[in-house]
Design a protein around this motif. Structure first.
Motif, PDB file in Angstrom:
ATOM      1  N   ARG A 169     -33.369  72.992 101.468  1.00 31.38           N
ATOM      2  CA  ARG A 169     -33.215  71.587 101.097  1.00 31.38           C
ATOM      3  C   ARG A 169     -32.243  71.508  99.933  1.00 31.38           C
ATOM      4  O   ARG A 169     -32.552  71.956  98.840  1.00 31.38           O
ATOM      5  N   THR A 170     -31.066  70.960 100.208  1.00 36.26           N
ATOM      6  CA  THR A 170     -30.089  70.765  99.144  1.00 36.26           C
ATOM      7  C   THR A 170     -30.415  69.457  98.430  1.00 36.26           C
ATOM      8  O   THR A 170     -30.573  68.415  99.067  1.00 36.26           O
ATOM      9  N   LEU A 171     -30.509  69.550  97.109  1.00 33.20           N
ATOM     10  CA  LEU A 171     -30.825  68.365  96.312  1.00 33.20           C
ATOM     11  C   LEU A 171     -29.597  67.829  95.590  1.00 33.20           C
ATOM     12  O   LEU A 171     -29.474  66.624  95.384  1.00 33.20           O
ATOM     13  N   GLN A 172     -28.682  68.729  95.216  1.00 33.42           N
ATOM     14  CA  GLN A 172     -27.452  68.363  94.528  1.00 33.42           C
ATOM     15  C   GLN A 172     -26.285  69.105  95.174  1.00 33.42           C
ATOM     16  O   GLN A 172     -26.443  70.252  95.552  1.00 33.42           O
ATOM     17  N   PRO A 173     -25.110  68.487  95.338  1.00 29.87           N
ATOM     18  CA  PRO A 173     -24.735  67.150  94.864  1.00 29.87           C
ATOM     19  C   PRO A 173     -25.190  66.026  95.763  1.00 29.87           C
ATOM     20  O   PRO A 173     -25.138  64.860  95.366  1.00 29.87           O
ATOM     21  N   GLN A 174     -25.621  66.340  97.000  1.00 31.93           N
ATOM     22  CA  GLN A 174     -26.133  65.309  97.890  1.00 31.93           C
ATOM     23  C   GLN A 174     -27.216  65.924  98.762  1.00 31.93           C
ATOM     24  O   GLN A 174     -27.190  67.116  99.080  1.00 31.93           O
ATOM     25  N   ALA A 175     -28.173  65.084  99.138  1.00 30.35           N
ATOM     26  CA  ALA A 175     -29.327  65.574  99.880  1.00 30.35           C
ATOM     27  C   ALA A 175     -28.959  65.896 101.323  1.00 30.35           C
ATOM     28  O   ALA A 175     -28.252  65.142 102.001  1.00 30.35           O
ATOM     29  N   GLU A 176     -29.450  67.035 101.790  1.00 32.63           N
ATOM     30  CA  GLU A 176     -29.377  67.421 103.191  1.00 32.63           C
ATOM     31  C   GLU A 176     -30.332  68.582 103.386  1.00 32.63           C
ATOM     32  O   GLU A 176     -30.782  69.210 102.424  1.00 32.63           O
ATOM     33  N   SER A 177     -30.677  68.852 104.640  1.00 33.83           N
ATOM     34  CA  SER A 177     -31.568  69.982 104.895  1.00 33.83           C
ATOM     35  C   SER A 177     -31.084  70.751 106.104  1.00 33.83           C
ATOM     36  O   SER A 177     -30.436  70.195 107.009  1.00 33.83           O
ATOM     37  N   LEU A 178     -31.401  72.024 106.117  1.00 38.34           N
ATOM     38  CA  LEU A 178     -31.093  72.910 107.225  1.00 38.34           C
ATOM     39  C   LEU A 178     -32.364  73.675 107.529  1.00 38.34           C
ATOM     40  O   LEU A 178     -32.881  74.391 106.666  1.00 38.34           O
ATOM     41  N   ARG A 179     -32.891  73.521 108.742  1.00 36.48           N
ATOM     42  CA  ARG A 179     -34.188  74.107 109.087  1.00 36.48           C
ATOM     43  C   ARG A 179     -34.048  74.965 110.346  1.00 36.48           C
ATOM     44  O   ARG A 179     -33.521  74.510 111.368  1.00 36.48           O
TER      45      ARG A 179
ATOM     46  N   LEU B  17     -29.742  70.516 111.388  1.00 35.38           N
ATOM     47  CA  LEU B  17     -29.091  70.047 110.171  1.00 35.38           C
ATOM     48  C   LEU B  17     -29.345  68.552 110.053  1.00 35.38           C
ATOM     49  O   LEU B  17     -29.023  67.779 110.960  1.00 35.38           O
ATOM     50  N   THR B  18     -29.948  68.147 108.936  1.00 34.46           N
ATOM     51  CA  THR B  18     -30.264  66.735 108.704  1.00 34.46           C
ATOM     52  C   THR B  18     -29.517  66.257 107.462  1.00 34.46           C
ATOM     53  O   THR B  18     -29.652  66.846 106.380  1.00 34.46           O
ATOM     54  N   GLN B  19     -28.738  65.194 107.625  1.00 31.95           N
ATOM     55  CA  GLN B  19     -27.980  64.642 106.510  1.00 31.95           C
ATOM     56  C   GLN B  19     -28.856  63.715 105.675  1.00 31.95           C
ATOM     57  O   GLN B  19     -29.965  63.352 106.085  1.00 31.95           O
ATOM     58  N   GLY B  20     -28.326  63.330 104.517  1.00 33.53           N
ATOM     59  CA  GLY B  20     -29.078  62.470 103.628  1.00 33.53           C
ATOM     60  C   GLY B  20     -29.393  61.104 104.226  1.00 33.53           C
ATOM     61  O   GLY B  20     -30.387  60.471 103.857  1.00 33.53           O
ATOM     62  N   ASP B  21     -28.566  60.631 105.179  1.00 34.11           N
ATOM     63  CA  ASP B  21     -28.826  59.330 105.806  1.00 34.11           C
ATOM     64  C   ASP B  21     -29.794  59.421 106.976  1.00 34.11           C
ATOM     65  O   ASP B  21     -30.049  58.429 107.665  1.00 34.11           O
ATOM     66  N   GLY B  22     -30.328  60.619 107.210  1.00 33.33           N
ATOM     67  CA  GLY B  22     -31.329  60.801 108.263  1.00 33.33           C
ATOM     68  C   GLY B  22     -30.776  61.272 109.584  1.00 33.33           C
ATOM     69  O   GLY B  22     -31.534  61.654 110.475  1.00 33.33           O
ATOM     70  N   THR B  23     -29.462  61.248 109.766  1.00 34.07           N
ATOM     71  CA  THR B  23     -28.901  61.729 111.024  1.00 34.07           C
ATOM     72  C   THR B  23     -29.051  63.249 111.106  1.00 34.07           C
ATOM     73  O   THR B  23     -28.976  63.952 110.089  1.00 34.07           O
ATOM     74  N   SER B  24     -29.286  63.749 112.305  1.00 38.46           N
ATOM     75  CA  SER B  24     -29.510  65.183 112.455  1.00 38.46           C
ATOM     76  C   SER B  24     -28.880  65.698 113.737  1.00 38.46           C
ATOM     77  O   SER B  24     -28.639  64.935 114.684  1.00 38.46           O
ATOM     78  N   ARG B  25     -28.625  66.996 113.733  1.00 39.31           N
ATOM     79  CA  ARG B  25     -28.104  67.690 114.908  1.00 39.31           C
ATOM     80  C   ARG B  25     -28.882  68.982 115.064  1.00 39.31           C
ATOM     81  O   ARG B  25     -29.194  69.650 114.069  1.00 39.31           O
ATOM     82  N   THR B  26     -29.179  69.329 116.294  1.00 41.90           N
ATOM     83  CA  THR B  26     -29.947  70.533 116.565  1.00 41.90           C
ATOM     84  C   THR B  26     -29.208  71.393 117.579  1.00 41.90           C
ATOM     85  O   THR B  26     -28.628  70.875 118.532  1.00 41.90           O
TER      86      THR B  26
END
Length: 200
Positions: free
Chosen positions: A82-92, A100-109
């Motif tokens: 979970r990246t918190l800085q410089p912008q939120a996103e997650s990779l699971r 991969l989920t971007q800060g705006d909620g869009t995701s790709r699998t």
């Protein structure tokens, strides 16, 4: 591919580098020491949490990219950055699924096994955390040096296709704690991640 569009691979590779964790097991006697001994220590870890700080040097940019956040591992196959800085996103990573989920909620699998160079990169982390010697040896030439208290493991991809993306990965740590990961890409770009255990 499981769903969604095929994401750009370079950001995913950089993101997977973030799926690194710091586990902890008690120190043991110094002998014997080798890859199987190190991986046996990792194999005892059921879960762990950590914080990371990452610097990426990209050839097209004059200034390194900095990011930070948290890392989670749950045996056997769940890794999350979970990246918190410089912008939120997650990779699971959950089994074969990488999301991969971007800060705006869009995701790709995507399916890891459908992308050999991604799978090679994933196994540098997953096989280490599992303590899976046969799998890491299948994907990489492995050179381990140092002591259990200060070790350094260099991974060179065996597959030519993977070497076109990643030249080598160097993981360093203490006991079953990963402290640093350096990734040198074939195009000269480089990322360095430092990791600190997070007991939370």
């Amino acid at each position: 591919m499981i769903s969604g569009n095929r994401p750009a691979r370079r950001p995913i590779l950089a993101g997977i580098a973030a799926l690194l964790l710091a586990g902890a097991v008690p120190s043991q006697a110094a002998e014997p020491w080798g890859l199987e001994d190190l991986f046996a220590r990792f194999a005892r870890i059921g879960s762990s949490n950590a914080r990371f700080a990452e610097t990426r040097e990209v050839g097209l940019l004059t200034t390194p990219l900095e990011s930070s956040g948290t890392l989670t591992y749950r045996r056997p196959d769940i890794l999350e950055k979970r990246t918190l800085q410089p912008q939120a996103e997650s990779l699971r990573l959950d089994g074969d699924r990488l999301t991969l989920t971007q800060g705006d909620g869009t995701s790709r699998t995507l399916s890891v096994s459908a992308m050999p160079e991604i799978q090679t990169y994933v196994e540098s982390i997953r096989s280490t955390l599992r303590g899976d010697v046969p799998t890491i040896m299948r994907f990489y030439e492995v050179a381990l040096e140092g002591t259990p208290q200060d070790w350094r493991m260099q991974l060179t991809p065996r597959a030519e296709e993977a070497r076109r993306t990643v030249q080598r990965i160097v993981i360093a740590g203490r006991d079953a704690n990963i402290r640093r990961i350096e990734v040198l890409q074939a195009d000269g770009d480089r990322s360095i991640m430092t990791i600190q255990p997070d007991p939370a």
